[in-house]
Design a protein around this motif. Structure first.
Motif, PDB file in Angstrom:
ATOM      1  N   GLN A 189       0.929  -1.351   0.031  1.00 44.74           N
ATOM      2  CA  GLN A 189       0.031   0.032  -0.004  1.00 44.74           C
ATOM      3  C   GLN A 189       0.815   1.188   0.066  1.00 44.74           C
ATOM      4  O   GLN A 189       0.506   2.383  -0.519  1.00 44.74           O
ATOM      5  CB  GLN A 189      -0.958   0.061   1.265  1.00 44.74           C
ATOM      6  CG  GLN A 189      -1.973  -0.911   1.280  1.00 44.74           C
ATOM      7  CD  GLN A 189      -3.177  -0.294   0.125  1.00 44.74           C
ATOM      8  OE1 GLN A 189      -3.443   0.596   0.031  1.00 44.74           O
ATOM      9  NE2 GLN A 189      -3.621  -1.617  -0.810  1.00 44.74           N
ATOM     10  N   PHE A 190       2.083   1.270   0.838  1.00 46.05           N
ATOM     11  CA  PHE A 190       2.764   2.496   0.818  1.00 46.05           C
ATOM     12  C   PHE A 190       4.022   2.516  -0.066  1.00 46.05           C
ATOM     13  O   PHE A 190       4.740   3.563  -0.226  1.00 46.05           O
ATOM     14  CB  PHE A 190       3.280   2.802   2.237  1.00 46.05           C
ATOM     15  CG  PHE A 190       1.731   3.238   3.131  1.00 46.05           C
ATOM     16  CD1 PHE A 190       1.570   4.668   3.232  1.00 46.05           C
ATOM     17  CD2 PHE A 190       1.021   2.291   3.615  1.00 46.05           C
ATOM     18  CE1 PHE A 190       0.589   4.993   4.047  1.00 46.05           C
ATOM     19  CE2 PHE A 190      -0.122   2.699   4.407  1.00 46.05           C
ATOM     20  CZ  PHE A 190      -0.471   4.078   4.545  1.00 46.05           C
ATOM     21  N   PHE A 191       4.515   1.206  -0.239  1.00 46.81           N
ATOM     22  CA  PHE A 191       6.132   1.327  -0.790  1.00 46.81           C
ATOM     23  C   PHE A 191       6.110   0.286  -2.157  1.00 46.81           C
ATOM     24  O   PHE A 191       7.055  -0.479  -2.119  1.00 46.81           O
ATOM     25  CB  PHE A 191       6.921   0.807   0.165  1.00 46.81           C
ATOM     26  CG  PHE A 191       7.181   1.819   1.545  1.00 46.81           C
ATOM     27  CD1 PHE A 191       7.912   2.833   1.585  1.00 46.81           C
ATOM     28  CD2 PHE A 191       6.337   1.110   2.432  1.00 46.81           C
ATOM     29  CE1 PHE A 191       7.926   3.545   2.584  1.00 46.81           C
ATOM     30  CE2 PHE A 191       6.512   1.989   3.822  1.00 46.81           C
ATOM     31  CZ  PHE A 191       7.268   2.984   4.047  1.00 46.81           C
TER      32      PHE A 191
ATOM     33  N   GLU B 171      -0.866  20.944  -6.112  1.00 47.17           N
ATOM     34  CA  GLU B 171       0.628  20.737  -5.755  1.00 47.17           C
ATOM     35  C   GLU B 171       0.913  19.486  -5.473  1.00 47.17           C
ATOM     36  O   GLU B 171       0.280  18.401  -5.755  1.00 47.17           O
ATOM     37  CB  GLU B 171       0.898  21.976  -4.693  1.00 47.17           C
ATOM     38  CG  GLU B 171       0.194  21.961  -3.517  1.00 47.17           C
ATOM     39  CD  GLU B 171       0.378  20.982  -2.692  1.00 47.17           C
ATOM     40  OE1 GLU B 171      -0.631  20.084  -2.490  1.00 47.17           O
ATOM     41  OE2 GLU B 171       1.426  20.549  -2.271  1.00 47.17           O
ATOM     42  N   ALA B 172       2.175  19.085  -4.984  1.00 49.03           N
ATOM     43  CA  ALA B 172       2.748  17.743  -4.688  1.00 49.03           C
ATOM     44  C   ALA B 172       1.588  16.943  -4.190  1.00 49.03           C
ATOM     45  O   ALA B 172       1.344  15.808  -4.349  1.00 49.03           O
ATOM     46  CB  ALA B 172       3.986  17.641  -4.418  1.00 49.03           C
ATOM     47  N   VAL B 173       1.216  17.370  -2.805  1.00 50.20           N
ATOM     48  CA  VAL B 173       0.401  16.518  -2.064  1.00 50.20           C
ATOM     49  C   VAL B 173      -1.270  16.340  -2.631  1.00 50.20           C
ATOM     50  O   VAL B 173      -1.619  15.371  -2.613  1.00 50.20           O
ATOM     51  CB  VAL B 173       0.143  17.373  -0.531  1.00 50.20           C
ATOM     52  CG1 VAL B 173      -0.967  16.549   0.084  1.00 50.20           C
ATOM     53  CG2 VAL B 173       1.496  17.323   0.048  1.00 50.20           C
TER      54      VAL B 173
ATOM     55  N   VAL C 238       3.458  13.937  -9.267  1.00 49.01           N
ATOM     56  CA  VAL C 238       3.857  14.549  -8.057  1.00 49.01           C
ATOM     57  C   VAL C 238       5.042  15.531  -8.055  1.00 49.01           C
ATOM     58  O   VAL C 238       5.031  16.574  -7.603  1.00 49.01           O
ATOM     59  CB  VAL C 238       4.209  13.342  -6.970  1.00 49.01           C
ATOM     60  CG1 VAL C 238       4.602  14.041  -5.677  1.00 49.01           C
ATOM     61  CG2 VAL C 238       2.913  12.660  -6.681  1.00 49.01           C
ATOM     62  N   LEU C 239       5.814  15.212  -9.064  1.00 51.87           N
ATOM     63  CA  LEU C 239       7.015  16.187  -9.303  1.00 51.87           C
ATOM     64  C   LEU C 239       6.466  17.345 -10.000  1.00 51.87           C
ATOM     65  O   LEU C 239       7.146  18.369  -9.429  1.00 51.87           O
ATOM     66  CB  LEU C 239       8.133  15.294 -10.067  1.00 51.87           C
ATOM     67  CG  LEU C 239       9.435  16.315 -10.289  1.00 51.87           C
ATOM     68  CD1 LEU C 239      10.157  16.708  -9.108  1.00 51.87           C
ATOM     69  CD2 LEU C 239      10.223  15.466 -11.404  1.00 51.87           C
TER      70      LEU C 239
ATOM     71  N   TYR D  56      -1.271   4.218  -1.660  1.00 56.99           N
ATOM     72  CA  TYR D  56      -0.763   5.261  -0.942  1.00 56.99           C
ATOM     73  C   TYR D  56       0.842   5.662  -1.352  1.00 56.99           C
ATOM     74  O   TYR D  56       1.429   6.550  -0.532  1.00 56.99           O
ATOM     75  CB  TYR D  56      -0.805   5.391   0.811  1.00 56.99           C
ATOM     76  CG  TYR D  56      -2.374   5.119   1.082  1.00 56.99           C
ATOM     77  CD1 TYR D  56      -2.828   6.566   1.754  1.00 56.99           C
ATOM     78  CD2 TYR D  56      -2.916   3.978   1.133  1.00 56.99           C
ATOM     79  CE1 TYR D  56      -4.212   6.483   1.958  1.00 56.99           C
ATOM     80  CE2 TYR D  56      -4.353   4.115   1.755  1.00 56.99           C
ATOM     81  CZ  TYR D  56      -4.892   5.093   2.024  1.00 56.99           C
ATOM     82  OH  TYR D  56      -6.205   5.141   2.556  1.00 56.99           O
ATOM     83  N   THR D  57       1.096   4.963  -2.107  1.00 52.46           N
ATOM     84  CA  THR D  57       2.793   5.175  -2.334  1.00 52.46           C
ATOM     85  C   THR D  57       3.137   6.468  -2.849  1.00 52.46           C
ATOM     86  O   THR D  57       4.187   7.257  -2.981  1.00 52.46           O
ATOM     87  CB  THR D  57       3.213   4.113  -3.654  1.00 52.46           C
ATOM     88  OG1 THR D  57       2.913   2.826  -2.945  1.00 52.46           O
ATOM     89  CG2 THR D  57       4.597   4.213  -3.832  1.00 52.46           C
ATOM     90  N   SER D  58       1.991   7.338  -3.637  1.00 55.31           N
ATOM     91  CA  SER D  58       2.220   8.435  -4.079  1.00 55.31           C
ATOM     92  C   SER D  58       2.542   9.455  -3.041  1.00 55.31           C
ATOM     93  O   SER D  58       3.635  10.467  -3.112  1.00 55.31           O
ATOM     94  CB  SER D  58       0.978   9.046  -4.729  1.00 55.31           C
ATOM     95  OG  SER D  58      -0.152   8.989  -4.084  1.00 55.31           O
ATOM     96  N   PHE D  59       2.033   9.149  -1.766  1.00 54.15           N
ATOM     97  CA  PHE D  59       2.315  10.029  -0.241  1.00 54.15           C
ATOM     98  C   PHE D  59       4.006   9.903  -0.035  1.00 54.15           C
ATOM     99  O   PHE D  59       4.703  10.904   0.374  1.00 54.15           O
ATOM    100  CB  PHE D  59       1.448   9.926   0.493  1.00 54.15           C
ATOM    101  CG  PHE D  59      -0.223  10.282   0.376  1.00 54.15           C
ATOM    102  CD1 PHE D  59      -0.279  11.584   0.468  1.00 54.15           C
ATOM    103  CD2 PHE D  59      -0.927   9.375   0.124  1.00 54.15           C
ATOM    104  CE1 PHE D  59      -1.648  12.237   0.221  1.00 54.15           C
ATOM    105  CE2 PHE D  59      -2.291   9.843   0.197  1.00 54.15           C
ATOM    106  CZ  PHE D  59      -2.507  11.192   0.182  1.00 54.15           C
TER     107      PHE D  59
END
Length: 289
Positions: free
Chosen positions: A62-64, A237-239, A76-77, A252-255
């Protein structure tokens, strides 16, 4: 027959480890080494428990997730560049507006009481309201009034909210620097026939700014992170881009990608602040010696 002492090879320069031990001292070097090993051990134990947790595979997915990281990175960049632009514009305005408010609050004499009172009210007001509420009030409230000639762009009101909030804190930092300048400086300027404004401009403010540069740099680091709060107004913006990706993929990896970008920007700023603070401390120690 006597040996020629000066004809031998020059002594080898001390190694980096020896130089470091010399700077810290024997006890300080041992303490630093113990702290380093203890930190590594603490991180190793924490990492062991995390990686061996029964929920770790799900959290990792989910995160990585590397695929989601690569897929979300471009958006995101792109949003992060907008964060950088907001940060630069806001910081310039904050430094200028905060200095103006601090100078107004430092004016002396009964004739300047109304201006000083306005400066105090402004500082108390914007230091007392959480920046998130300022963003909501200005970003949603002002455009809802539909006033002619007033921008409705959430980006404009986001940057305005950051400037108004941070300038209040920055003005107090400037004021502490102004108060730190010895009173004899004002007396000397008055003896030369300078007006109150000229005294502040040529004698007090330059010294005050030099005294508070480390504190201003800390504010710089804090602002670099808080620009992400503008995302609550819908600014992409990024967030915000990370949230959009999460809503589309439920991942959630984008966070994490956004976190990496903010760290890449904030850590060098933090190290620059530390370096400048150490240099100023050394300079003052030498001047007092």
């Amino acid at each position: 027959m006597t040996a020629d002492i000066g004809s031998g090879p020059p002594p080898a320069p001390p190694s980096r480890w020896a130089s470091w031990r010399h700077e810290l001292g024997e006890e300080g070097a041992r303490g630093a080494l113990v702290a380093f090993v203890a930190t590594l051990a603490f991180l190793g134990v924490g990492l062991y428990f995390v990686l061996n947790s029964s929920s770790w595979p799900k959290v990792q997915q989910q995160f990585f997730n590397p695929e989601d990281f690569v897929e979300s990175w471009p958006d995101v960049l792109g949003g992060f560049w907008l964060d950088i632009k907001m940060f630069v514009v806001a910081e310039v305005l904050i430094l200028a507006f905060g200095l103006l408010v601090a100078v107004i609050r430092s004016l002396r004499g009964p004739a300047f009481f109304p201006l000083r009172a306005l400066a105090v009210i402004y500082i108390d007001l914007f230091r007392g309201i959480p920046i998130l509420l300022i963003l909501f009030l200005l970003g949603f409230g002002v455009p809802a009034l539909q006033l002619p000639g007033v921008p409705n762009d959430p980006l404009f009101w986001g940057v305005t909210s950051l400037v108004l909030s941070y300038a209040a804190y920055t003005a107090e930092v400037y004021r502490s620097g102004i108060d730190s300048v010895h009173e004899s400086q004002r007396a000397a300027a008055r003896s030369l026939g300078l007006t109150q404004w000229q005294t502040l401009r040529f004698a007090i403010v330059p010294q005050a700014i030099r005294n508070v540069i480390p504190a201003l740099l800390n504010g710089l680091v804090s602002l670099q992170k808080d620009v992400a709060l503008v995302s609550v107004l819908g600014v992409r913006e990024a967030v915000r881009e990370a949230e959009i990706y999460k809503a589309r993929t439920f991942n959630y990896t984008s966070f994490v990608a956004a976190t990496v970008l903010f760290l890449l920007a904030s850590i060098p700023l933090a190290r620059l602040t530390d370096w400048y603070t150490r240099r100023e401390r050394a300079r003052r120690s030498q001047s007092m010696a």
